[in-house]
Design an enzyme around this catalytic site. Structure first.
Site, PDB file in Angstrom:
ATOM      1  N   TYR A  97      -3.839 -57.126 -30.711  1.00 54.03           N
ATOM      2  CA  TYR A  97      -3.041 -56.244 -29.856  1.00 54.03           C
ATOM      3  C   TYR A  97      -1.892 -55.593 -30.637  1.00 54.03           C
ATOM      4  O   TYR A  97      -1.417 -54.526 -30.271  1.00 54.03           O
ATOM      5  CB  TYR A  97      -2.431 -57.043 -28.691  1.00 54.03           C
ATOM      6  CG  TYR A  97      -3.307 -57.219 -27.475  1.00 54.03           C
ATOM      7  CD1 TYR A  97      -4.660 -56.877 -27.476  1.00 54.03           C
ATOM      8  CD2 TYR A  97      -2.771 -57.747 -26.310  1.00 54.03           C
ATOM      9  CE1 TYR A  97      -5.445 -57.059 -26.358  1.00 54.03           C
ATOM     10  CE2 TYR A  97      -3.543 -57.924 -25.163  1.00 54.03           C
ATOM     11  CZ  TYR A  97      -4.883 -57.582 -25.195  1.00 54.03           C
ATOM     12  OH  TYR A  97      -5.655 -57.761 -24.062  1.00 54.03           O
ATOM     13  N   GLY A  98      -1.412 -56.273 -31.667  1.00 57.31           N
ATOM     14  CA  GLY A  98      -0.193 -55.863 -32.355  1.00 57.31           C
ATOM     15  C   GLY A  98      -0.091 -54.390 -32.721  1.00 57.31           C
ATOM     16  O   GLY A  98       0.927 -53.750 -32.455  1.00 57.31           O
ATOM     17  N   ASN A 103       3.108 -62.607 -26.903  1.00 55.13           N
ATOM     18  CA  ASN A 103       4.370 -61.900 -27.086  1.00 55.13           C
ATOM     19  C   ASN A 103       4.176 -60.393 -27.083  1.00 55.13           C
ATOM     20  O   ASN A 103       4.985 -59.645 -26.511  1.00 55.13           O
ATOM     21  CB  ASN A 103       5.032 -62.335 -28.394  1.00 55.13           C
ATOM     22  CG  ASN A 103       5.533 -63.757 -28.365  1.00 55.13           C
ATOM     23  OD1 ASN A 103       4.755 -64.691 -28.483  1.00 55.13           O
ATOM     24  ND2 ASN A 103       6.830 -63.941 -28.198  1.00 55.13           N
ATOM     25  N   THR A 104       3.101 -59.921 -27.712  1.00 54.99           N
ATOM     26  CA  THR A 104       2.851 -58.481 -27.772  1.00 54.99           C
ATOM     27  C   THR A 104       2.595 -57.918 -26.385  1.00 54.99           C
ATOM     28  O   THR A 104       3.154 -56.880 -26.008  1.00 54.99           O
ATOM     29  CB  THR A 104       1.659 -58.193 -28.696  1.00 54.99           C
ATOM     30  OG1 THR A 104       1.965 -58.647 -30.020  1.00 54.99           O
ATOM     31  CG2 THR A 104       1.352 -56.710 -28.742  1.00 54.99           C
ATOM     32  N   CYS A 121       5.084 -65.116 -32.010  1.00 53.11           N
ATOM     33  CA  CYS A 121       3.717 -64.818 -31.580  1.00 53.11           C
ATOM     34  C   CYS A 121       3.074 -66.147 -31.209  1.00 53.11           C
ATOM     35  O   CYS A 121       3.243 -67.135 -31.933  1.00 53.11           O
ATOM     36  CB  CYS A 121       2.938 -64.133 -32.701  1.00 53.11           C
ATOM     37  SG  CYS A 121       1.168 -63.914 -32.384  1.00 53.11           S
ATOM     38  N   THR A 122       2.341 -66.190 -30.097  1.00 53.64           N
ATOM     39  CA  THR A 122       1.793 -67.472 -29.649  1.00 53.64           C
ATOM     40  C   THR A 122       0.715 -68.015 -30.583  1.00 53.64           C
ATOM     41  O   THR A 122       0.375 -69.200 -30.513  1.00 53.64           O
ATOM     42  CB  THR A 122       1.214 -67.361 -28.221  1.00 53.64           C
ATOM     43  OG1 THR A 122       0.297 -66.264 -28.157  1.00 53.64           O
ATOM     44  CG2 THR A 122       2.333 -67.153 -27.210  1.00 53.64           C
ATOM     45  N   HIS A 123       0.187 -67.182 -31.477  1.00 57.12           N
ATOM     46  CA  HIS A 123      -0.753 -67.695 -32.476  1.00 57.12           C
ATOM     47  C   HIS A 123      -0.063 -68.592 -33.508  1.00 57.12           C
ATOM     48  O   HIS A 123      -0.675 -69.508 -34.059  1.00 57.12           O
ATOM     49  CB  HIS A 123      -1.419 -66.534 -33.227  1.00 57.12           C
ATOM     50  CG  HIS A 123      -2.540 -65.869 -32.504  1.00 57.12           C
ATOM     51  ND1 HIS A 123      -2.333 -65.030 -31.432  1.00 57.12           N
ATOM     52  CD2 HIS A 123      -3.883 -65.912 -32.694  1.00 57.12           C
ATOM     53  CE1 HIS A 123      -3.505 -64.573 -31.000  1.00 57.12           C
ATOM     54  NE2 HIS A 123      -4.450 -65.097 -31.741  1.00 57.12           N
ATOM     55  N   ASP A 136      -4.184 -64.054 -23.244  1.00 57.83           N
ATOM     56  CA  ASP A 136      -3.676 -63.648 -24.551  1.00 57.83           C
ATOM     57  C   ASP A 136      -4.724 -62.738 -25.179  1.00 57.83           C
ATOM     58  O   ASP A 136      -5.857 -62.636 -24.695  1.00 57.83           O
ATOM     59  CB  ASP A 136      -3.431 -64.888 -25.424  1.00 57.83           C
ATOM     60  CG  ASP A 136      -2.929 -64.551 -26.829  1.00 57.83           C
ATOM     61  OD1 ASP A 136      -2.109 -63.609 -26.952  1.00 57.83           O
ATOM     62  OD2 ASP A 136      -3.352 -65.196 -27.800  1.00 57.83           O
ATOM     63  N   SER A 137      -4.355 -62.109 -26.280  1.00 54.48           N
ATOM     64  CA  SER A 137      -5.330 -61.299 -27.006  1.00 54.48           C
ATOM     65  C   SER A 137      -6.393 -62.164 -27.666  1.00 54.48           C
ATOM     66  O   SER A 137      -7.462 -61.665 -28.035  1.00 54.48           O
ATOM     67  CB  SER A 137      -4.619 -60.462 -28.076  1.00 54.48           C
ATOM     68  OG  SER A 137      -3.975 -61.319 -29.012  1.00 54.48           O
TER      69      SER A 137
END
Length: 269
Positions: A35-36, A67-68, A177-179, A3-4
């Site tokens: 990343y967005g 997701n991004t 978003c996974t965050h 992930d980012s």
């Protein structure tokens, strides 16, 4: 899986509980977060080199726990690494469309996800007849990365995001978003009872199990698998967050970007 930043840990939690025998390598590209706002081509380059790094560690499957990055790079990764099974994330538009009673759904996601062809395809397939309200939640990822999961600034941002959706009659919210699962308790407190909140992470873990079995890659043992965590940012930041949210946190190991390549550090941070 990568992930980012720390967001993919929300997927890792379910993965470790449902597939405890699997060895897992987690990579947080915190040196490049967020990343967005980045262009798809840049995210593709990051994702390809992270994949090469994970393959050097003998990974048998890669979860794009972002997701991004999924929206920008999943198709590219599958083309560039045809022998590697990839699992991606996507906003849970279909479950939301099946869940809503009012026919109105709110999607919380990053700009790259909301503007992607993959998201547009989901909308075309599953959101016909559903009114969807979207918000890029600007600044929310950075607050979560900083560990501000329930502070006043995070509450104010979330309230600003969801209040107009609720006012329009939305009864279902998608965590795109996974965050965002890490601020779910705060979000539930803000929206109150009667609002469904959908996190795709459990479904992603179930799909991972299916793909491992399909490719005959599942680990046939009851022994507990290992966990290694890497970051291109400050290992201490990942350590602190992981200890806060994981059942079995691990010491983060530093990795540095040099000329668009990842070079492992000298040991745990």
């Amino acid at each position: 899986m990568f992930d980012s930043g720390v967001g993919g840990l929300s997927v890792l939690i379910h993965l470790r509980r449902q597939l405890p025998a699997e060895d897992v390598v987690y990579f947080a590209d915190q040196g490049h977060i967020p990343y967005g706002p980045r262009p798809a081509e840049e995210i593709q380059a990051f994702a390809a080199e992270i994949t090469r790094f994970l393959l050097r560690l003998r990974s048998k499957l890669v979860i794009v726990a972002c997701n991004t990055a999924t929206a920008a790079a999943l198709d590219y990764l599958r083309s560039a690494f045809p022998d590697v099974p990839f699992i991606g994330m996507e906003p849970a538009v279909k479950p939301a469309a099946l869940t809503t009673r009012s026919g109105k759904v709110g999607v919380l996601a990053t700009p790259s996800t909301l503007n992607s062809h993959r998201y547009a395809g989901l909308m075309a397939r599953y959101a016909t007849g559903i009114e969807v309200f979207e918000d890029p939640c600007t600044g929310l990822v950075q607050l979560i990365e900083a560990g501000a999961l329930d502070g006043p600034e995070t509450r104010a941002l979330l309230t600003r995001v969801v209040a107009p959706m609720l006012a329009e009659g939305a009864d279902t919210l998608v965590l795109g978003c996974t965050h965002y699962p890490f601020i779910r308790p705060l979000l539930e407190d803000i929206v109150g009872d009667g609002i469904a909140i959908i996190d795709p992470a459990p479904a992603v873990t179930r799909h991972t199990r299916f793909v491992l079995q399909q490719h005959q890659l599942a680990t046939p043992t009851d022994q507990a698998g290992t966990l290694r965590c890497f970051t291109s940012g400050d290992p201490r930041q990942l350590d602190v967050f992981a200890r806060r949210v994981l059942d079995d946190p691990c010491a983060a190991e530093p990795v540095e970007w040099h000329n668009n390549r990842l070079i492992a550090g000298q040991g745990p941070g």
